[in-house]
Design a protein around this motif. Sequence first.
Motif, PDB file in Angstrom:
ATOM      1  N   ALA A   1       9.878   2.312  -3.728  1.00  0.00           N
ATOM      2  CA  ALA A   1       9.310   1.119  -3.106  1.00  0.00           C
ATOM      3  C   ALA A   1       8.824   0.162  -4.182  1.00  0.00           C
ATOM      4  O   ALA A   1       9.058  -1.054  -4.121  1.00  0.00           O
ATOM      5  CB  ALA A   1       8.162   1.517  -2.186  1.00  0.00           C
ATOM      6  N   TYR A   2       8.180   0.728  -5.191  1.00  0.00           N
ATOM      7  CA  TYR A   2       7.670  -0.067  -6.308  1.00  0.00           C
ATOM      8  C   TYR A   2       8.844  -0.758  -7.023  1.00  0.00           C
ATOM      9  O   TYR A   2       8.789  -1.948  -7.334  1.00  0.00           O
ATOM     10  CB  TYR A   2       6.912   0.861  -7.259  1.00  0.00           C
TER      11      TYR A   2
ATOM     12  N   ARG B   1      -7.224  -3.114   4.785  1.00  0.00           N
ATOM     13  CA  ARG B   1      -8.211  -4.122   5.119  1.00  0.00           C
ATOM     14  C   ARG B   1      -8.543  -4.963   3.894  1.00  0.00           C
ATOM     15  O   ARG B   1      -8.693  -6.181   3.969  1.00  0.00           O
ATOM     16  CB  ARG B   1      -9.471  -3.431   5.642  1.00  0.00           C
ATOM     17  N   SER B   2      -8.652  -4.276   2.762  1.00  0.00           N
ATOM     18  CA  SER B   2      -8.972  -4.978   1.531  1.00  0.00           C
ATOM     19  C   SER B   2      -7.883  -5.995   1.193  1.00  0.00           C
ATOM     20  O   SER B   2      -8.167  -7.137   0.818  1.00  0.00           O
ATOM     21  CB  SER B   2      -9.150  -3.951   0.418  1.00  0.00           C
ATOM     22  N   PHE B   3      -6.609  -5.594   1.334  1.00  0.00           N
ATOM     23  CA  PHE B   3      -5.517  -6.523   1.088  1.00  0.00           C
ATOM     24  C   PHE B   3      -5.548  -7.675   2.088  1.00  0.00           C
ATOM     25  O   PHE B   3      -5.426  -8.831   1.713  1.00  0.00           O
ATOM     26  CB  PHE B   3      -4.169  -5.791   1.195  1.00  0.00           C
TER      27      PHE B   3
ATOM     28  N   PHE C   1       3.589  -9.369  -7.071  1.00  0.00           N
ATOM     29  CA  PHE C   1       3.048  -8.386  -6.118  1.00  0.00           C
ATOM     30  C   PHE C   1       1.917  -7.575  -6.721  1.00  0.00           C
ATOM     31  O   PHE C   1       1.784  -7.442  -7.930  1.00  0.00           O
ATOM     32  CB  PHE C   1       4.161  -7.451  -5.624  1.00  0.00           C
ATOM     33  N   ASP C   2       1.072  -7.060  -5.841  1.00  0.00           N
ATOM     34  CA  ASP C   2      -0.007  -6.153  -6.218  1.00  0.00           C
ATOM     35  C   ASP C   2       0.133  -4.908  -5.371  1.00  0.00           C
ATOM     36  O   ASP C   2       0.681  -4.950  -4.277  1.00  0.00           O
ATOM     37  CB  ASP C   2      -1.367  -6.793  -5.940  1.00  0.00           C
ATOM     38  N   TYR C   3      -0.352  -3.786  -5.909  1.00  0.00           N
ATOM     39  CA  TYR C   3      -0.196  -2.557  -5.143  1.00  0.00           C
ATOM     40  C   TYR C   3      -1.500  -1.770  -5.072  1.00  0.00           C
ATOM     41  O   TYR C   3      -2.382  -1.918  -5.906  1.00  0.00           O
ATOM     42  CB  TYR C   3       0.903  -1.675  -5.728  1.00  0.00           C
TER      43      TYR C   3
ATOM     44  N   ILE D   1       0.872  -1.176   0.000  1.00  0.00           N
ATOM     45  CA  ILE D   1       0.000   0.000   0.000  1.00  0.00           C
ATOM     46  C   ILE D   1       0.898   1.212   0.000  1.00  0.00           C
ATOM     47  O   ILE D   1       1.663   1.442   0.939  1.00  0.00           O
ATOM     48  CB  ILE D   1      -0.938   0.011   1.213  1.00  0.00           C
ATOM     49  N   LEU D   2       0.830   1.960  -1.098  1.00  0.00           N
ATOM     50  CA  LEU D   2       1.682   3.132  -1.263  1.00  0.00           C
ATOM     51  C   LEU D   2       1.113   4.302  -0.460  1.00  0.00           C
ATOM     52  O   LEU D   2       0.100   4.170   0.215  1.00  0.00           O
ATOM     53  CB  LEU D   2       1.792   3.473  -2.749  1.00  0.00           C
ATOM     54  N   THR D   3       1.746   5.461  -0.583  1.00  0.00           N
ATOM     55  CA  THR D   3       1.219   6.625   0.129  1.00  0.00           C
ATOM     56  C   THR D   3       0.247   7.376  -0.770  1.00  0.00           C
ATOM     57  O   THR D   3       0.063   7.023  -1.937  1.00  0.00           O
ATOM     58  CB  THR D   3       2.333   7.602   0.540  1.00  0.00           C
TER      59      THR D   3
END
Lengths: 354, 365, 499
Positions: free
Chosen positions: A54-55, A85-87, A69-71, A39-41
């Motif tokens: 980060a990516y 929460r979704s992740f 990975f998923d972001y 989860i990015l900013t």
Amino acid sequence: MKRILAVFATASILIFSAFANGDAAIGTGDAGTLRIGIILTTSGLGDKNFNDMAYDGLVMAENELGITFDYGEPETVSDYETQQRSFASAGIYDLIIAIGADQTEPLTSVATDFPDQSFTLLDGSIDGLSNVHSIVTQFQDQTFLTGVLAGLMTNRSDFPMINPKEKRIGIIRGLDLPVLRNATAGYMAGARYVDPDVEILVGDVGSFNDPGKAKEMALSMYDKGADFIQLMAGGSGLGIISAAVEANAYAFGVGDNQNGDQPDHIPATAIRYVNDIIFNDVKNYLNGAWSSGKDVWGFKEAVVGYTTENSMVSLPEDVVDIIEDIRMSLVAGEIVPPSEVDDVDAWIAENQYY
Amino acid sequence: MTERPLASRLKNVLIPFTALLLALLVCAILIRSFGYSPLSVYKGIIIGAAGNMRSLLQTLSESTVLILTGLSFAVAFKAGLINIGAEGQLYMGAVFGSLVGLYLPLPGIIHKATVILVAAAAGGAWAALAGYLKVKFNAHEVITTIMLNTIAANFCSYLVNYPLRASEAIAQSDRLLETAIIPRFSAQSQFNPTFFLALILVIIVYIIVHHTVFGYEMRVTGRNRNAGLAGGINVNRMIIASMALSGAVAGCAGSFHIMAINTRLIDGFSTGFGFAGVAVSALAGGNILPIIFSGILFGVFKNGALVVQRISRIPSDFIQILQALVIIFVAAPMMILAFMDFVRGGIRKITNFTGLRKNRRRTAP
Amino acid sequence: MIEIRGLCKAFGVIQALKDVNLRINQASVRVLLGENGAGKSTLMKVLYGMYAPDQGELFFDGRNTVLRNSHQAIDLGIGMVHQHFMLVEEFSGYENVVLGFEPKKSGQLDRGRMISEVNRLKHESGIDIDLSRRTGAMTVGERQKVEILKLLHRKSDILILDEPTAVLTPNETHDLFAMIRILKDQGKGVVLITHKLHEALEIADEITVLRDGVVVSDGIDPEGKSREDLAKMMVGRDVALYSRKPSPKVGEPLFVCEDITTESSGDCALKSIHFSVHEGEILGIAGVDGNGQRELVEAIAGLRETAVRRVFVQNQPVPAGTPDILKSGIAFVFEDRNFNGLIENMSVNENAILGYHRESSLKRGFLLSQKKTRERAKRLIKEYQVRTPSDQTSVGDLSGGNQQKILIARALGAGPSIAVISQPTRGVDIGAMEYIHESIQLFRDLGNAILLISADLDEVKSLSDRILIIHEGEIVVEGKPTELSDTEIGLYMTGSHPD
């Protein structure tokens, strides 16, 4: 009317199936492949800094370690929790990484609700949860060497862009936050380590995305005789760089290597290897070396550093040598920069290069 | 109060439906042209928004605020007013609601009710101000509400950056008192009782608008102000009152969000909920009850977007494009009607050709 | 010359025109007469290329022609002035006249030639108007002149005027007719669509009557025909137009206006208006439109600021402001139903309660009872013979006559003792007009008082028991309708005195 609906339905099915030859795969990756979520900013991808780095770290892990990975890119601060929460509830991620201090709070509650899910938090620390790995970096380590460079150069007369009279340098921050105060302390200590008389101007923009205001502040600092300004202001930093160009002065990049942005005006960047941090955390997870708890990493762990790569500013030989010398001491742990601005005076009294 | 003939009711359903379909088609072409697969995007939306119970509940949770801001816009619109200010009214509701939630210790249910009422009053007052400016100085509500949005958002920002600031790292207040927090049904999603409160509000507002003297006067004012005056309606008072009702609904939305989702006041917490409400209301054709469906649909988009991006690495901007397209098509009913005529013409040609249709009927101009 | 043969046009299941034959000759005025919805406008739109006919042929100067659009019609010399003018308000009169057919010099508008060409047209047609002004600043009558000049500039030989007098004052109508006569003398063919009988008789060379999409009578010579004859053809039955029926019993003064004075704010100021209306009496106020009628009604209702407002019902002062005045037993029918009478996109039942919607008889608890509202509407629909598919139909879908009936029903059906009724039959079919007149008379016969304001002199004369004539915000004369001759009234109305 029914006929129309029927035609619509048929048409849509036809059209969609015509398009359906693309990457229809949702949920790629075989069982057994490590699956990471990040989860990015709120700044999101394309910031050429924190988020992009980060990516990149995960892309690197994807290529070298064979993970997938998923972001997620939250729109506002209140989206953090939704995304986390979704992740977490998707239940398909081996490790979920949250970056940025402002994810600390929501992650605390989400991690509590999902005790079997592993999380890594960068830039914040959560205590007492056995499923969270918190990583905090030493900001004072990060800016120490740019401070040294500024301290060594501020009264040199052989550089036309440097005003040799006042020994004055500056640092501009987005907000007066604890980690940025650490960075300020490191920068101050670095400069005064090589020259105790250097005066350091500190400014706070009040926002991480107000380049206009940052530019005004930087111009006024340059006007007061500051030769170097350390960026510590996120998106507002662009304003400082453009002020450096306008005032024909120097600025130090922060985070990802920014030297190439204005190679004649940025001699060095106080770098933070977010990509490496992320990559290594994933690697550790893969090797079973990942564990919960808090890690505070600095120069010694090579997560922060200093680089002149890509810059066109050619530093004098003697300066380069001194910086290299101090860098070795930092790596060796012989120098431990102070973390608080209030402690700098005391630290200087005990530590001097010359 | 009016039951329209079946044909026009069907048309009311068909236009948004067609708009949605067209938007999906056009967006599919766009997605394709950027080298992504439209199917995986749409599949992702569906999986993300309704793939399992958890997603479905999360979708309903996302739609709660959207239903209310949509309702807020629709109420003002019934009175002939264009309230673009749900965003600001939501902030005002959240601000004053959270003050009560933070500092006024009350027993559980009473505390929650007080927060909601205070939020409704704050949102209502903020909107009524725009109504007052219209009545008194003939200032157009579109302009004033937009300006008031900025003021409200900045007011909230000031509070959480300075006096209410609880954490050095983030501009946000303390957590509300436990008695003011509406708990979620489970940890799996943010689904919580405010969704049902929102539905109840929709029904209450529907009754007010369509089955009370107040609502009647409101609708008359909205459709023909002069007839209202001639019929003994205090039109100015109706304008202010309708704005207040509209703002109160938005204020409720703000309080629901802080009580159940954020549990605290956060700088810039709204992702444009107020503006999304305009779209939700437009998709509902300015009617009240269908807002429930259009609000949920936008919740689907919002929650689906999250998952699409998470899973398929396709920029969620496409979902925003999709939403925008829906609005464009809904806002241009003539375009939709032309499209429907076109399809109808196509059918006629096909059926004529195949001789399926013996007696030709003509369409009205 | 144009000839139409066997024309049919349907919209959905509605057959708008059925087997219509029509000839339009040069140098003649053809009046197309018919009730609203009889197919007049549809016919003209077919002729102007806006609608494609389902069947039938069009002969233009003997040649069979198919019109695909209105551009083609314009090229063939057919011009049309629509009911709603098609002018660019920001442009001057000159610019509007030449719009689309501008004289050009090296690609640009040649202003000199534009002005000289248009002035020549003005001169030839005897149209007197200052065209240098913005059309947005012109009166309705002036705009119509611009529209007609526009057709002349396009060299139209056949001019179609759709309800041209609906928006005009009597004087403007007079000017228009003078203009039409000049054009006729110049060889133009004029088709005038109207439902006003006396206009048809005044201007037509030939009259064609349409009813329900069928030509019921063609080539009528207006000579020797009466309005009643035409009305019978239009409606299909005998119609009692303007039949006088005096009051059975005039009682005590019920509604007394001692003094209403207003200050002018761009409109007509009222100068100490005073009158009284008795029980069982219709007091008519006649006058040319714009002489204070509208202002007077609004002042009585309290919708307009007044300097002096002394109005009494049975010696009790009447409160200003509609909620209170409606409660005091005065009902209103305002002159412009679209402006403040009806809410077009609301249902008949919701319109039927406006002003009376707070009555407790309509409520169920604190809710407005749909059942009671509809019951009331259904009663009014029945009593006042409103022709509507249902009480839930949108008012905008009804004809003007039925809309007007709703207004009359709403006002008179609420049980007032006094009714102020303004322009009760403006834009209303003959059939509805007859019925509205009967309703008003019936209401009076029950002993109620009515103040009737109308620009239709025949209406005022036939309905009223007493007449006032208003001129520039002042009552200039009072008298019995039987005592005042048309000439006298006409003179008073224009501000001169017969003696």
